[in-house]
Design a protein around this motif. Structure first.
Motif, PDB file in Angstrom:
ATOM      1  N   SER A   1       0.852  -1.201   0.000  1.00 28.49           N
ATOM      2  CA  SER A   1       0.000   0.000   0.000  1.00 28.49           C
ATOM      3  C   SER A   1       0.886   1.249   0.000  1.00 28.49           C
TER       4      SER A   1
ATOM      5  N   VAL B   1       2.102   1.716  -3.659  1.00 24.53           N
ATOM      6  CA  VAL B   1       1.079   2.281  -4.547  1.00 24.53           C
ATOM      7  C   VAL B   1       1.052   3.810  -4.445  1.00 24.53           C
ATOM      8  N   LEU B   2       1.225   4.312  -3.208  1.00 20.31           N
ATOM      9  CA  LEU B   2       1.101   5.759  -2.992  1.00 20.31           C
ATOM     10  C   LEU B   2       2.447   6.476  -2.991  1.00 20.31           C
TER      11      LEU B   2
ATOM     12  N   ALA C   1      -0.084  10.573   2.235  1.00 23.00           N
ATOM     13  CA  ALA C   1      -1.148  10.757   1.243  1.00 23.00           C
ATOM     14  C   ALA C   1      -2.265  11.625   1.817  1.00 23.00           C
TER      15      ALA C   1
ATOM     16  N   ASP D   1      -7.041   9.351  -0.358  1.00 24.52           N
ATOM     17  CA  ASP D   1      -6.262   8.118  -0.498  1.00 24.52           C
ATOM     18  C   ASP D   1      -6.281   7.310   0.808  1.00 24.52           C
TER      19      ASP D   1
ATOM     20  N   ARG E   1      -9.512   5.526   1.091  1.00 20.37           N
ATOM     21  CA  ARG E   1      -9.578   4.459   0.096  1.00 20.37           C
ATOM     22  C   ARG E   1      -8.772   3.238   0.571  1.00 20.37           C
TER      23      ARG E   1
ATOM     24  N   LEU F   1      -9.159   0.131  -5.848  1.00 23.17           N
ATOM     25  CA  LEU F   1      -7.800   0.393  -6.342  1.00 23.17           C
ATOM     26  C   LEU F   1      -7.796   0.965  -7.759  1.00 23.17           C
TER      27      LEU F   1
ATOM     28  N   TYR G   1      -5.665   3.867  -9.148  1.00 23.71           N
ATOM     29  CA  TYR G   1      -4.208   3.771  -9.155  1.00 23.71           C
ATOM     30  C   TYR G   1      -3.686   2.985 -10.359  1.00 23.71           C
TER      31      TYR G   1
ATOM     32  N   ARG H   1      -0.174   0.601 -11.163  1.00 27.47           N
ATOM     33  CA  ARG H   1       0.638   0.667  -9.932  1.00 27.47           C
ATOM     34  C   ARG H   1       0.112  -0.248  -8.831  1.00 27.47           C
ATOM     35  N   SER H   2      -1.214  -0.502  -8.872  1.00 30.70           N
ATOM     36  CA  SER H   2      -1.808  -1.271  -7.773  1.00 30.70           C
ATOM     37  C   SER H   2      -2.019  -2.744  -8.124  1.00 30.70           C
TER      38      SER H   2
END
Lengths: 304, 304
Positions: free
Chosen positions: A65, A68-69, A208, A212, A215, A282, A285, A288-289
């Motif tokens: 996680s 992803v960010l 984030a 985000d 989420r 997701l 994203y 990337r996710s």
């Protein structure tokens, strides 16, 4: 498909190895600043409880996680290790004779069997304390604001209103089977809270925004529910040898589960729904996710 | 002299009441943000373990060391409450059958007697977790840097290299009496670390410089040693009814203490020396530190 799966498995394994290595370092023989001594027996018991070759799913969720960010991978590894200390302390205490009274975990004697009950209690206490130490330590490359947020979120996920509270409800469930709402609350606390924290932690580590963070938190809730449903299904169907621990215990104790209430095929449909919802969360994203989405499928389909 | 004593007693009592009130609030029925539910039995057990009418010496040390250096009294009260959660969790776990097996504390049944062992383990775990929650919570009026420093210092004082590690050494001491160096280490960890933290916390809360922080830390070490010597003397001499718990247990178990090694009059001289050193450390603060100096004398001379 085969490639995707094997690359996922390799990534999960590599992260587990990194977590294991860091935990072994943190539990080395030399005292840190402000520690007076490291008693050998206590450390042997802590290592026994935590260096157990687990899948390290929760730390993986923190790392993925965060990735992803766009947060620090080093920080994610350390927060993952802290979270694993909390998870492992809870296993050490849950295994005690006064709790679930389990002698074996992952094919090895549990801490109170390998050592003694008093040492297992103290090893659990020390692992829980170490978790907060790791978050706040200067070696964790995060701002003080991020560390404070993580300490608070971890405490809320682990304590009376999260995991420990869920274990208290679980003990009560042995005396009186809860209704459906009671089962949902129990599971959200006992297993859901730490998994939700794992995903939300990524948003905190990546600094984030609120959207985000919400989420990732919702994503964590979905896979927390999936994790528990898969666990309940496994408890019904799995072979004790595959699980490396006693199975079928929930049913034997008359504990209510959603699978017991609604049946196996309901649970399988529900798992599909949860994975779809997790993937939808997701969507913004994109590619990337992909690994995190794969993790949701892995959690729902796991067979051990 | 009589006025000084009675005003000291009144101040100690007022602080204990404030701590008790805050802890009762924190352990109220309504879940905070991010808590899923507050299981009633677990909370009853936590309240039983923590709302026990204790002297609240450690929170008093936090408040008075903060006052000497000019920090926020509100923040000190909350950090004191957090520290008391750690102290009380350790009592709940130490009292368990697998540890010291004590049925009575402060004239009341211990948590595992009033509830059951599993609930006592979970109540202790939850109190430990709550301590870090309180430090990091938005209601604690300190900067994120101060909170991070306090989390780290509290974790180091409480965990494997401090209090919990000291309890592990204490269990080992029942099997093999430690030598003098071993006793000193054991006591510095088991009781000294939290008392040192209490005083150092005042410097962190007041955002004091390194010199003040070192001074408060040394002061905490001196009164930690005095506390333990007084405790060992009490264990030899006090009446169980006055203490509200079983006494003479250390000797019965063959545990080594410095009093057993060097005798009662050595201990009394040593206590005088420690008080003098503690007062000397406070000298730069003049009259502002009168209450803290009185606390050192109180700790050395306490009879319960």
């Amino acid at each position: 498909m085969k490639d995707e799966t094997s690359s996922f498995a390799a990534r999960l394994k590599a992260n587990a190895l990194a977590v294991e290595t860091l935990l072994a370092e943190l539990l080395g023989p030399d005292p840190c600043t402000d520690e007076i001594a490291r008693p050998a027996i206590l450390f042997d018991a802590m290592r026994h409880g935590v260096l157990n070759g687990g899948k390290r799913l929760r730390p993986f969720l923190v790392s993925e996680s965060t990735a992803v960010l766009g947060g620090s991978a080093d920080a994610a590894l350390r927060i993952g290790a802290a979270l694993e200390c909390v998870h492992c302390y809870s296993l050490v205490h849950d295994d005690l004779p006064a709790m679930d009274n389990d002698d074996v975990r992952r094919g090895k004697p549990t801490v109170h069997v390998a050592f003694d009950e008093a040492t297992a209690i103290l090893a659990g206490d020390s692992l829980l304390t170490l978790a907060f130490d790791i978050v706040a330590a200067p070696e964790t490359p995060l701002s003080d604001r991020q560390k404070t947020e993580l300490v608070l979120a971890l405490a809320r996920a682990s304590g009376h209103g999260g995991m420990a509270g869920g274990q208290a409800l679980d003990l009560a469930a042995e005396r009186k089977t809860p209704d459906e709402a009671g089962i949902v609350t129990l599971q959200a606390m006992k297993t859901g809270a730490l998994i939700r924290f794992a995903c939300e932690a990524g948003a905190i580590i990546a600094d984030a925004g609120i959207e985000d963070r919400r989420r990732m938190r919702s994503f964590g809730e979905k896979i927390g529910l999936a994790f528990q449903l898969a666990d309940d299904l496994l408890d019904l169907t799995a072979d004790a040898a595959v699980m490396g621990k006693a199975t079928g215990k929930d049913a034997a104790r008359g504990k209510g589960t959603l699978v017991a209430l609604h049946g196996q095929s309901w649970a399988e449909r529900e798992l599909e729904k949860l994975v779809a919802q997790a993937e939808e969360l997701l969507a913004p994203y994109g590619a990337r996710s992909a690994v995190l989405a794969e993790t949701a499928r892995f959690v729902a389909n796991r067979r051990s």
